[in-house]
Design a protein around this motif. Structure first.
Motif, PDB file in Angstrom:
ATOM      1  N   UNK A  98      85.896  35.398 -13.872  1.00  0.00           N
ATOM      2  CA  UNK A  98      86.285  34.621 -12.689  1.00  0.00           C
ATOM      3  C   UNK A  98      85.873  35.399 -11.438  1.00  0.00           C
ATOM      4  N   UNK A  99      84.573  35.581 -11.276  1.00  0.00           N
ATOM      5  CA  UNK A  99      84.037  36.417 -10.194  1.00  0.00           C
ATOM      6  C   UNK A  99      84.226  35.802  -8.812  1.00  0.00           C
ATOM      7  N   UNK A 100      84.656  34.550  -8.759  1.00  0.00           N
ATOM      8  CA  UNK A 100      84.896  33.859  -7.493  1.00  0.00           C
ATOM      9  C   UNK A 100      86.306  34.096  -6.970  1.00  0.00           C
ATOM     10  N   UNK A 101      87.148  34.776  -7.765  1.00  0.00           N
ATOM     11  CA  UNK A 101      88.560  34.943  -7.433  1.00  0.00           C
ATOM     12  C   UNK A 101      88.938  36.419  -7.315  1.00  0.00           C
ATOM     13  N   UNK A 102      90.157  36.663  -6.850  1.00  0.00           N
ATOM     14  CA  UNK A 102      90.729  38.009  -6.878  1.00  0.00           C
ATOM     15  C   UNK A 102      92.138  37.912  -7.449  1.00  0.00           C
ATOM     16  N   UNK A 103      92.741  39.083  -7.706  1.00  0.00           N
ATOM     17  CA  UNK A 103      94.060  39.117  -8.346  1.00  0.00           C
ATOM     18  C   UNK A 103      94.039  38.320  -9.651  1.00  0.00           C
ATOM     19  N   UNK A 104      93.033  38.586 -10.472  1.00  0.00           N
ATOM     20  CA  UNK A 104      92.813  37.813 -11.705  1.00  0.00           C
ATOM     21  C   UNK A 104      93.491  38.471 -12.900  1.00  0.00           C
ATOM     22  N   UNK A 105      94.176  37.663 -13.678  1.00  0.00           N
ATOM     23  CA  UNK A 105      94.684  38.072 -14.990  1.00  0.00           C
ATOM     24  C   UNK A 105      94.106  37.100 -16.003  1.00  0.00           C
ATOM     25  N   UNK A 106      93.415  37.625 -17.003  1.00  0.00           N
ATOM     26  CA  UNK A 106      92.683  36.764 -17.939  1.00  0.00           C
ATOM     27  C   UNK A 106      92.932  37.216 -19.370  1.00  0.00           C
ATOM     28  N   UNK A 107      93.068  36.234 -20.259  1.00  0.00           N
ATOM     29  CA  UNK A 107      93.226  36.518 -21.680  1.00  0.00           C
ATOM     30  C   UNK A 107      92.178  35.739 -22.458  1.00  0.00           C
ATOM     31  N   UNK A 108      91.781  36.290 -23.609  1.00  0.00           N
ATOM     32  CA  UNK A 108      90.820  35.563 -24.437  1.00  0.00           C
ATOM     33  C   UNK A 108      91.098  35.779 -25.911  1.00  0.00           C
ATOM     34  N   UNK A 109      90.452  34.940 -26.716  1.00  0.00           N
ATOM     35  CA  UNK A 109      90.559  35.019 -28.165  1.00  0.00           C
ATOM     36  C   UNK A 109      89.152  35.139 -28.731  1.00  0.00           C
ATOM     37  N   UNK A 110      88.728  36.333 -29.110  1.00  0.00           N
ATOM     38  CA  UNK A 110      87.365  36.526 -29.612  1.00  0.00           C
ATOM     39  C   UNK A 110      87.041  35.681 -30.834  1.00  0.00           C
ATOM     40  N   UNK A 111      88.058  35.257 -31.573  1.00  0.00           N
ATOM     41  CA  UNK A 111      87.810  34.506 -32.797  1.00  0.00           C
ATOM     42  C   UNK A 111      87.185  33.143 -32.526  1.00  0.00           C
ATOM     43  N   UNK A 117      92.656  32.055 -17.482  1.00  0.00           N
ATOM     44  CA  UNK A 117      92.922  33.036 -16.444  1.00  0.00           C
ATOM     45  C   UNK A 117      93.565  32.417 -15.223  1.00  0.00           C
ATOM     46  N   UNK A 118      94.319  33.231 -14.505  1.00  0.00           N
ATOM     47  CA  UNK A 118      94.906  32.826 -13.232  1.00  0.00           C
ATOM     48  C   UNK A 118      94.458  33.812 -12.169  1.00  0.00           C
ATOM     49  N   UNK A 119      94.385  33.358 -10.929  1.00  0.00           N
ATOM     50  CA  UNK A 119      93.956  34.231  -9.853  1.00  0.00           C
ATOM     51  C   UNK A 119      94.103  33.549  -8.510  1.00  0.00           C
ATOM     52  N   UNK A 120      93.486  34.132  -7.495  1.00  0.00           N
ATOM     53  CA  UNK A 120      93.580  33.605  -6.135  1.00  0.00           C
ATOM     54  C   UNK A 120      92.183  33.380  -5.564  1.00  0.00           C
ATOM     55  N   UNK A 121      92.066  32.398  -4.681  1.00  0.00           N
ATOM     56  CA  UNK A 121      90.823  32.082  -3.982  1.00  0.00           C
ATOM     57  C   UNK A 121      91.072  32.214  -2.485  1.00  0.00           C
ATOM     58  N   UNK A 122      90.239  32.955  -1.809  1.00  0.00           N
ATOM     59  CA  UNK A 122      90.381  33.061  -0.353  1.00  0.00           C
ATOM     60  C   UNK A 122      90.069  31.706   0.288  1.00  0.00           C
ATOM     61  N   UNK A 123      90.874  31.307   1.256  1.00  0.00           N
ATOM     62  CA  UNK A 123      90.665  30.024   1.927  1.00  0.00           C
ATOM     63  C   UNK A 123      89.492  30.172   2.892  1.00  0.00           C
ATOM     64  N   UNK A 124      88.333  29.819   2.419  1.00  0.00           N
ATOM     65  CA  UNK A 124      87.091  29.871   3.184  1.00  0.00           C
ATOM     66  C   UNK A 124      86.107  28.925   2.507  1.00  0.00           C
ATOM     67  N   UNK A 125      85.011  28.637   3.157  1.00  0.00           N
ATOM     68  CA  UNK A 125      83.991  27.757   2.581  1.00  0.00           C
ATOM     69  C   UNK A 125      83.396  28.394   1.330  1.00  0.00           C
ATOM     70  N   UNK A 126      83.308  27.687   0.168  1.00  0.00           N
ATOM     71  CA  UNK A 126      83.729  26.304  -0.078  1.00  0.00           C
ATOM     72  C   UNK A 126      85.053  26.206  -0.846  1.00  0.00           C
TER      73      UNK A 126
END
Length: 222
Positions: A98-111, A117-126
Motif C-alpha cells: 500500500x505504497x500510496x498510504x502511511x500508518x499501514x498495518x497489513x496481513x497476508x496469507x502466503x497459502x 491492510x488498513x492505513x491513512x491517505x493524506x488529503x491531497x490530489x487525488x
C-alpha cells in the motif's frame, strides 16, 4: 380555356416536397441530438491496468507505508484510525503493498495470496474525498498486478461505525490463469489531514477469504 392538372399530380408534388425537406432537416436534427448510445446491460466498469482511471503520475507512490503512528497493542490490525481483528491464519506482511498510504498495518496469507491492510491517505490530489480516493486506490491496486484488469462490480457509499462517511468499490482482478476479488473502502474519520483506507484482496473460495470476511465484520473506527 385553362387546362386542368391531372388529379394524381398534386399528391406527387406534396410528397416530393416532404421528402426533400426531410433530407435537408435530418442532418441538423442528428447534429443536435448527438449519436445514439448503447446501454451497458451489466453496469460493470472495466478499468485497464495500463492506464486505470487515468490517475496522475506518481499517485500510487505518495505514501510512507512503513511510517507507523501510535496504536494500542491489543492484537488487532490498526492503521489510519481503523481497526479490525487479526484474521485467523494470517501474519503481518509487507506494508509496501500500500505504497500510496502511511500508518499501514497489513496481513497476508502466503497459502492463497489473500491479504488485507488498513492505513491513512493524506488529503491531497487525488485523495481529496472518500469517493475520489477509493477510485484512485482501485486504480493503484490494478496497476500493482502486472497485466491485470480490474472489473468494478459495485461502487457506493456505505455505513461504517464511527466515521462521517465512507465509499467503497468492489470487484475482480483478472490475472493470468486465476482471479482475485477485492474491496477498497475509504472513510472520513473526522481527521483534517487524512482519510482512512481499507483494502482486502482474496482468492474466491479459499480459507483465507473466509477468515478475512469474518474479521472484516468488526472493521470500525477505534
Amino acid at each position: 380555356m385553362t387546362k386542368r392538372r391531372p388529379g394524381w399530380l398534386v399528391p406527387v408534388i406534396v410528397l416530393g416536397a416532404l421528402l426533400v425537406g426531410g433530407l435537408l432537416v435530418a442532418p441538423f436534427l442528428w447534429l443536435f441530438a448527438g449519436p445514439a448510445t448503447t446501454p451497458n446491460p451489466d453496469r460493470t466498469t472495466h478499468v485497464p491496468a495500463e492506464e486505470p482511471l487515468r490517475i496522475p503520475a506518481g499517485a500510487c507512490e505518495v505514501g510512507e507505508p512503513h511510517f507507523r503512528g501510535s496504536g494500542p497493542a491489543d492484537g488487532e490490525l490498526h492503521g489510519g484510525g481503523l481497526a479490525m481483528p487479526l484474521p485467523a491464519g494470517f501474519a503481518f506482511g509487507d506494508p509496501a503493498r500500500m505504497a500510496y498510504a502511511f500508518d499501514v498495518a497489513l496481513v497476508d496469507s502466503p497459502e492463497d495470496e489473500s491479504w488485507a491492510g488498513v492505513g491513512a491517505l493524506r488529503i491531497e490530489e487525488p485523495y481529496h474525498t472518500p469517493e475520489q480516493a477509493s477510485s484512485t486506490v482501485t486504480a493503484c491496486l490494478a496497476r500493482a498486478y502486472a497485466d491485470t484488469r480490474a472489473e468494478i462490480t459495485d461502487s457506493a457509499f456505505v455505513q461504517l461505525p464511527g466515521v462521517s462517511r465512507a465509499h467503497e468499490r468492489t470487484g475482480r482482478l483478472t490475472l493470468e490463469g486465476s482471479a482475485r476479488e477485492f474491496r477498497v473502502l475509504v472513510a472520513d474519520t473526522y481527521s483534517p489531514e487524512s482519510l482512512a483506507v481499507y483494502v482486502r484482496v482474496w482468492t474466491p473460495g479459499s480459507a483465507g477469504a473466509a477468515a478475512l470476511a469474518d474479521a472484516e465484520r468488526d472493521l470500525a473506527k477505534r
